[in-house]
Every structure is written in structure tokens, then in C-alpha cells.
Design a protein around this motif. Structure first.
Motif, short mmCIF file in Angstrom:
data_model
loop_
_atom_site.label_atom_id
_atom_site.label_comp_id
_atom_site.label_asym_id
_atom_site.label_seq_id
_atom_site.Cartn_x
_atom_site.Cartn_y
_atom_site.Cartn_z
N GLY A 192 0.81 -1.21 0.00
CA GLY A 192 0.00 0.00 0.00
C GLY A 192 0.84 1.25 0.00
O GLY A 192 0.58 2.20 -0.74
N LEU A 243 2.56 1.73 -3.51
CA LEU A 243 1.73 2.28 -4.57
C LEU A 243 1.61 3.80 -4.41
O LEU A 243 1.65 4.54 -5.40
N SER A 258 -4.24 8.26 -2.09
CA SER A 258 -3.50 7.65 -0.97
C SER A 258 -4.45 7.11 0.09
O SER A 258 -4.24 6.01 0.63
N ILE A 274 -6.05 3.93 -1.16
CA ILE A 274 -5.08 2.83 -1.12
C ILE A 274 -4.96 2.28 0.30
O ILE A 274 -4.94 1.06 0.52
N THR A 307 -5.89 -1.46 1.57
CA THR A 307 -4.86 -2.25 2.24
C THR A 307 -5.40 -2.87 3.52
O THR A 307 -5.17 -4.06 3.81
#
Length: 314
Positions: free
Chosen positions: A244, A247, A293, A296, A300
């Protein structure tokens, strides 16, 4: 799970709101006249007044923020002073390119990183482990922009095999699209492979010493089944956290790669917007990055429960 996702979504909205406040105030406190900073000092008074009122600089900061926020919620992110078009339209042209490189690098780096990490852990202390660990440690320390300059110098300037700049979608020109994608994608994926390899190796070394792994081996299961069906699944929990974060860092790292290879993505747009002090674009880029973000991180956390059923969210 539903309650947890709803709670995290509320936290995500709060975080994005706070980031938007911080970004807006920070941009507003930059010294100097923003109009002259964006357009230069050689402009007419009429042009100055037009941009001044477009940015609503005659209003208090709080009023300007909420006016911008309500407009952003409705899809009106302001007018780009650099491109002379709506900010949302500018982003819609650039974001797909950045997502293409980031997601492609992510898809490439994760399987390779996990594979190399497993190989290194299983052959601990042997030649394969030494080679993989050495390369991963060296690669993880190299800055992406330095790698980008190095591969550009070798493959574009010296050998002339690949173009040094630009981006073309595969649907427009497949051959040129592949050539222009190889070097940027290599630079973005290399760091992800190294980080995932190191984390997977550490997790696997810890897991393969557990009692249930020795029990599985004593029952006569093949080595591959023990490693990939039992050990690897439990070793992926800490790796998921790195994935996570990785990325998100790929999105941030694309700024350097896109700038070096002159790729018209969101990273290069952000850099140019800061240089030209294009305030609406700067704010939009920060918000989009924060939103991606947060999404993500949410995915995660949800993936934890998918990989390990022992994980429960209260």
C-alpha cells in the motif's frame, strides 16, 4: 466489515478536508503577489484585475476557501491560469497517464518482488540469497531520478534504441507507445521490486521457522506446497502494508520520472504548476494525490482480512 469500512470512509473524508484546508492556507501565505507570480510583471492593469477577481483575492481567506470547497464538490475546481482552461479538464488529461504508469509498475513489481523474496529466504545463505539481497539493497538506495537519467543516457543517447521523451497511448501507435513506456516503467518498477523483495524475505524467514511449517513438512507435503500454500500466505501480512505504501510512493515518484522523460502526466503537471504558481492546479493535484492515498490505505486494511481470516475488525 461494513461498519469498519464506513468508519474508515468517514476518517478519509475528514483527512481530505484537513489536507485541503492546510494546502489552501499554505498557498495563500506564500509571499508576493500571486497574480504577478503567475502572469509576470509585464501585464496590463485590466489583465491584473481580471485574474485578481477570478481568484477572488478581494475576499477574506476563509470565505475564499469555502467558496473553492463548495465549487470543488460540484466539480468546479477553478480555472487554470497556465493552460487557460478548467482545472478539472487539465487533470482529466493528465491523471490517466500517471495512473497507467503507477498501476503498471505496481503490477509488475509486486509478483517479481514476492518471487525474489521467497527465493532469497528459501535459499538463505546460499549464492541466490546473496545475489538477490545485494541487488535489492543497492537498488533500494538509488534515487529514481538518477536511475532515469542513467537509463536515458545509455539506451537513448548512447545506443539510440529508445526515445528519450514523450508518451503515446498504445491505441494511437503501439510500437512508439511501447518504446516510450519501457524506460519510465523500468524506473518506477525497480524500486518496488527491491522493497517488496526485502520485506518478503524478512517475513518468510520468520514464518518458515514456525511450528506449523515443520508440521506440514513432517506430514509429507511437498516443499512447494509448504512454501506457497502455508508459509507465504502468512508472510504476506506485513508485505501488504509495504504494498500500500509502495503504490502511494509510485504516484509521488512519478513526478521525477515524468519530469525527466517529459511525460504529460500529473507529476510533471504538479511541478510546472508550482513553478508557474498555478494555484488552482496545485490545490487540485494535492487533493487528488491525498484522495488516492487514502483509498489505497483503505483497500490495504480490507486486504488484511482477505489474506488472513484471523484478522477481525471491531
Amino acid at each position: 466489515m461494513t461498519t469498519y469500512v464506513a468508519k474508515r470512509t468517514g476518517q478519509m473524508i475528514l483527512i481530505i478536508f484537513l489536507i485541503s484546508v492546510f494546502t489552501f492556507l499554505l498557498v495563500s501565505m506564500i509571499p508576493g503577489d500571486p497574480v504577478y507570480a503567475m502572469l509576470g510583471s509585464e501585464i496590463s492593469q485590466e489583465e491584473y484585475d481580471r485574474v485578481f477577481y477570478e481568484l477572488k483575492l478581494d475576499q477574506p481567506v476563509i470565505q475564499r476557501y469555502f467558496s473553492w470547497l463548495f465549487g470543488a464538490v460540484r466539480g468546479d475546481w477553478g480555472q487554470s491560469t497556465q493552460f487557460h482552461m478548467p482545472t478539472l479538464d487539465v487533470l482529466m488529461e493528465r491523471v490517466p497517464i500517471t495512473l497507467f504508469f503507477s498501476l503498471s509498475a505496481f503490477v509488475i513489481s509486486i509478483p517479481l518482488g514476492i518471487l525474489f523474496g521467497v527465493i532469497s529466504a528459501v535459499h538463505r545463505g546460499k549464492t541466490a540469497d546473496t545475489v538477490v539481497t545485494l541487488i535489492a539493497n543497492i537498488t533500494a538506495c538509488l534515487p529514481q531520478f538518477w536511475i532515469a537519467l542513467l537509463v536515458m543516457y545509455i539506451f537513448a543517447m548512447k545506443l539510440g534504441w529508445l526515445p528519450s521523451y514523450g508518451f503515446t497511448w498504445f491505441s494511437q501507435d503501439p510500437v512508439m507507445g511501447i518504446k516510450q513506456t519501457i524506460m519510465p516503467l523500468f524506473c518506477l518498477a525497480l524500486g518496488g521490486i527491491a522493497t517488496t523483495t526485502r520485506q518478503t524475505r524478512s517475513s518468510m524467514l520468520e514464518v518458515i521457522r514456525q511450528d506449523y511449517v515443520r508440521t506440514a513438512r513432517s506430514k509429507g507435503l511437498s516443499r512447494k506446497k509448504v512454501i506457497y500454500l502455508h508459509a507465504l500466505k502468512n508472510a504476506l501480512i506485513p508485505v501488504i502494508t509495504i504494498l500500500g505504501m509502495r503504490l502511494g510512493s509510485m504516484l509521488a515518484g512519478s513526478m521525477f520520472v515524468e519530469s525527466v522523460f517529459n511525460i504529460p502526466g500529473m507529476g510533471s503537471l504538479f511541478v510546472k504548476a508550482i513553478q508557474s504558481r498555478d494555484i488552482p492546479v496545485v490545490q487540485a493535484c494535492v487533493l487528488v494525490t491525498a484522495l488516492v492515498s487514502c483509498i489505497i490505505n483503505l483497500l490495504t486494511d480490507i486486504l488484511y482480512a482477505v489474506v488472513d481470516p484471523r484478522v477481525r475488525f471491531e
